[in-house]
Enzyme design. Sequence first.
Site, short mmCIF file in Angstrom:
data_model
loop_
_atom_site.label_atom_id
_atom_site.label_comp_id
_atom_site.label_asym_id
_atom_site.label_seq_id
_atom_site.Cartn_x
_atom_site.Cartn_y
_atom_site.Cartn_z
N SER A 141 -45.63 -37.80 2.40
CA SER A 141 -45.04 -38.61 1.37
C SER A 141 -45.53 -38.66 0.05
CB SER A 141 -44.35 -39.95 1.82
OG SER A 141 -45.88 -40.79 2.16
N HIS A 195 -38.92 -37.34 4.60
CA HIS A 195 -39.02 -36.69 3.48
C HIS A 195 -38.28 -35.36 3.85
CE1 HIS A 195 -40.62 -39.81 0.86
NE2 HIS A 195 -41.33 -39.88 1.74
N LYS A 202 -33.42 -42.03 1.49
CA LYS A 202 -33.90 -40.90 0.76
C LYS A 202 -32.65 -40.15 0.74
CE LYS A 202 -38.39 -41.88 2.33
NZ LYS A 202 -38.78 -43.10 1.34
#
Length: 413
Positions: A202, A230, A261
Amino acid sequence: MERSHLQHESKKARPVTGDLFAKCREFTTAHEVMAAGYYPYFRPISSALGDEVVVHGMEMIMIGSNNYLGLVNDPRVKEAAIAATRKYGSGCTGSRFLNGTLDLHEELEERLAKFMKRDAALVFSTGFQTNLGTISCLVSKDDVILMDRSDHASIVDGCRLAYGKIIKYAHNDMKDLERALNIAVTNGVRGGILIITDGVFSMEGDIVDLPRLCKIAEEFGARVMVDDAHSIGVLGKGGRGTAEHFEMIDRVGVTMGTFSKSFASLGGFIVGDSSTVHYVKHFARELIFSASIPPGAAAAVLAALDIMEAEPERREHLWKNTHKMHRGFRDLGFNIGETATPIVPVMIGDDMSCFKLWRDLSDNGIFANAIIPPAVAPGMSLIRTSYTATHTDSQLDRVLETFARLGKKYGII
Ligand code: PMP
């Protein structure tokens, strides 16, 4: 109320202990950084969450989000959230286990399992809780966890909650993983072994060496869990994350993802085989004892998933922007480490230099993030930048021009 007053009031004299809150009064670092004008945290955004935002009345280019596909402000996602809120209400007032399961949650789990090409999925209230609940219920007393030193805080805490033995291996270093496994096995493992890694790290933006990791895991009979917070929406032909990127979906035991996200919402999930997901569903305390995601949040994820599947050009644009920024920073002479993703760290070193550059970027209308320990190792502070499918060339050029000017000013390039 003052402590001395409390003590005064108590009739019987008791042995005086330390004041638990003393450390709070003694913690002055953040105030000192604030007074110096370099405090980079808790900034209130007062506008729509697009590629440009307003902070304290100033327009800024946002390169500090995880809104990879630019869906947070997509009208279709917002309308889905509004419609679900109208139909069901604003919250679920209970956990999935009891009164907090909606048909919407079940639809979401079916869609996620299908999308990720796995048997089953389970939705948690946050990505953080997903790791806490999944790791702590899967790993028992006789089991061993091997985790990457750079794994996310939620994995670290999930391991702390688990009763098994924890061994850390050097970041993305498969030789060190093998060495650690050999030692563990030589010392005797009575239960099983779980290897846990971020798919995309990350802060550094590099991708785990999953082919070698899975090969080693199979040699030792270990199970693999990948945190794809991610990676989903970003990596792989269909945006299914790290395992799809390496074309090895069936070799990962459990994949976790988050809705905060690419999915433009809030919540988290795991996918895996039916029996594993069924087990976690009945033993993960973070699922059973915490309220489920609100209808609006679940509906937003479903709408984002529809768009993710129907508009692969978003991911293509994200990668076009990502390659432009990798090239741009490297050509200017910045050290951006081993990143291979839209997360582009600009390596600085000490905390104060990081804060100073952050402040100047901010004054020049760039919203980036100053990352210091414990999010990174001591002496490895960095400015974390990240890019979206919807950033325009002119926004990205302005970012590069500003970094070029400030990089020279601070002697970084
Ligand atoms: N895993 C990783 C790798 C993350 O980066 C994050 C959040 N930054 C999480 C898990 C936790 O997800 P959430 O913010 O949705 O709780």
